[in-house]
Scaffold this active site. Structure first.
Site, PDB file in Angstrom:
ATOM      1  N   HIS A 141      35.629  36.103  31.273  1.00 53.96           N
ATOM      2  CA  HIS A 141      34.547  36.527  32.022  1.00 53.96           C
ATOM      3  C   HIS A 141      33.717  35.449  32.221  1.00 53.96           C
ATOM      4  CE1 HIS A 141      31.043  38.770  33.711  1.00 53.96           C
ATOM      5  NE2 HIS A 141      30.234  37.950  32.785  1.00 53.96           N
ATOM      6  N   HIS A 146      32.560  33.391  35.991  1.00 55.41           N
ATOM      7  CA  HIS A 146      31.527  32.756  36.404  1.00 55.41           C
ATOM      8  C   HIS A 146      31.652  31.272  37.181  1.00 55.41           C
ATOM      9  CE1 HIS A 146      27.750  35.016  35.096  1.00 55.41           C
ATOM     10  NE2 HIS A 146      28.405  35.208  34.256  1.00 55.41           N
ATOM     11  N   GLU A 187      26.336  39.378  39.010  1.00 53.66           N
ATOM     12  CA  GLU A 187      27.299  40.080  38.453  1.00 53.66           C
ATOM     13  C   GLU A 187      28.228  40.856  39.355  1.00 53.66           C
ATOM     14  OE1 GLU A 187      28.311  39.902  35.370  1.00 53.66           O
ATOM     15  OE2 GLU A 187      26.762  38.842  34.337  1.00 53.66           O
ATOM     16  N   SER A 206      35.891  39.371  37.545  1.00 52.79           N
ATOM     17  CA  SER A 206      36.851  39.288  36.051  1.00 52.79           C
ATOM     18  C   SER A 206      37.119  40.622  35.532  1.00 52.79           C
ATOM     19  CB  SER A 206      35.938  38.614  35.269  1.00 52.79           C
ATOM     20  OG  SER A 206      34.765  39.492  34.598  1.00 52.79           O
TER      21      SER A 206
END
Length: 266
Positions: A141, A146, A187, A206
Site C-alpha cells: 500500500h 503512495h 486515499e 492498491s
C-alpha cells in the site's frame, strides 16, 4: 496510511494490534538510514503477486500521473524494494523522502512528517491470506500505492499542504473535516481527463477489488467541492459508495488551499 478494503467481518483495533496508532517516542530512520529487512522468499512472492495483479488491472483505470510516476520510480516488482532506494528517487524528483515507520502512526506524528515532505512508510508485507484485504498498512500500500503520486510535483505540493494544515488544526470538528478531505483525495480520489475518469487515490490503486469497483455505476461520482467533501462520512470497512472527482491537480491544490485558509489552517 491505511487502505481499508471490504471484509465480511471487519476486524477491530482491539483484536489486531497493527490497527492501533503508534505515538513516536524517538525519531524514525529517514532515507539512507532506513535498514533493509531480512525478507523471506514468501514475502517477495506476495509482493510479486500483488504487483502483477495490479499492473494488469490499472491501465485504462489509473491516472496517467500515477502510471508515469510508477514508471519513473522503476520499482522492482519481483522483490520488495529498499526504502532507501525509493527515497532517493523521490528526493531527486520532488524533494520528498521516505521514513521507516514501525506501523500505523498517530495522526500528529504522521502529519508532522508530511509537513516536512517526509512520507512515513512501512517495510513489512501482508500475509498471503490478506492479498485482497488487510486491516493494517503494509509496504505494498505504501510503496506501490503512495509513492508514484508523490513523484508528481503538483500532488507532492498538495500532500505537504495537508500535513501543514493538520499541524495548525485545533478544532476537533475541523480536524474531522480535514480527515474526510484526506480520505476522498489521497486515499480515494478520482480525476477526469480527456480519456474519462481515472483513479489517483492510493487506497483504490492498491486494492484489487476497489480498483474494479470504483469506476462502475455502483459508485456515485460527485464534483470535488471541499465543503461537500468535508461533510461526507465514509465507511472504512466497505467499498466506497461515493467518490469525488477533480479536474486537475492544480484544481485540487487550489481548492484545498482556499478551504484551508478559510479555516485558518494555512
Amino acid at each position: 496510511m491505511l487502505s481499508p478494503t471490504p471484509s465480511a467481518a471487519p476486524p477491530t483495533s482491539s483484536t489486531d494490534p497493527r490497527c492501533v496508532p503508534i505515538k513516536l517516542t524517538a525519531a524514525i530512520p529517514i532515507a539512507d538510514d532506513c535498514p533493509y529487512p531480512a525478507y523471506t522468499a514468501e514475502d517477495h512472492a506476495v509482493w510479486r503477486e500483488l504487483c502483477t495483479r495490479q499492473q494488469k488491472l490499472l491501465p485504462g483505470r489509473a491516472a496517467d500521473e500515477f502510471l508515469s510516476g510508477l514508471l519513473a520510480l522503476g520499482l522492482d516488482q519481483t522483490h520488495i524494494p529498499a526504502l532507501a532506494d525509493v527515497s532517493r528517487r523521490l528526493e531527486a524528483t520532488t524533494s520528498w523522502r521516505l521514513a521507516r515507520t514501525p506501523g500505523l502512526l498517530a495522526a500528529p506524528d504522521f502529519f508532522a512528517h508530511l509537513a516536512r515532505r517526509i512520507f512515513p512508510c512501512t517495510d513489512y508485507i501482508r500475509a498471503r491470506a490478506e492479498l485482497d484485504y488487510t486491516p493494517a498498512p503494509d509496504c505494498f500500500h505504501d510503496i506501490f500505492g503512495h509513492t508514484p503520486m508523490i513523484m508528481h510535483p503538483r500532488f507532492a505540493d498538495f500532500y505537504q499542504k495537508i500535513g501543514q494544515a493538520a499541524l495548525n488544526c485545533r478544532d476537533p470538528a475541523v480536524e474531522e473535516q480535514l480527515t474526510r478531505l484526506y480520505w476522498f483525495t489521497v486515499e480515494f480520489g478520482l480525476i477526469k481527463n480527456r480519456a474519462g475518469l481515472r483513479i489517483y487515490g492510493n487506497g483504490i490503486i492498491s486494492s484489487f477489488g476497489e480498483t474494479q469497483h470504483s469506476l462502475t455505476p455502483a459508485v456515485r461520482q460527485r464534483p470535488f467541492v471541499p465543503e461537500e467533501v468535508a461533510a461526507q462520512p465514509y465507511d472504512i470497512w466497505h467499498f466506497q459508495e461515493t467518490l469525488f472527482v477533480i479536474d486537475s491537480f492544480d484544481h485540487l491544490e487550489r481548492e484545498f488551499v482556499h478551504w484551508a485558509r478559510a479555516h485558518h489552517l494555512l
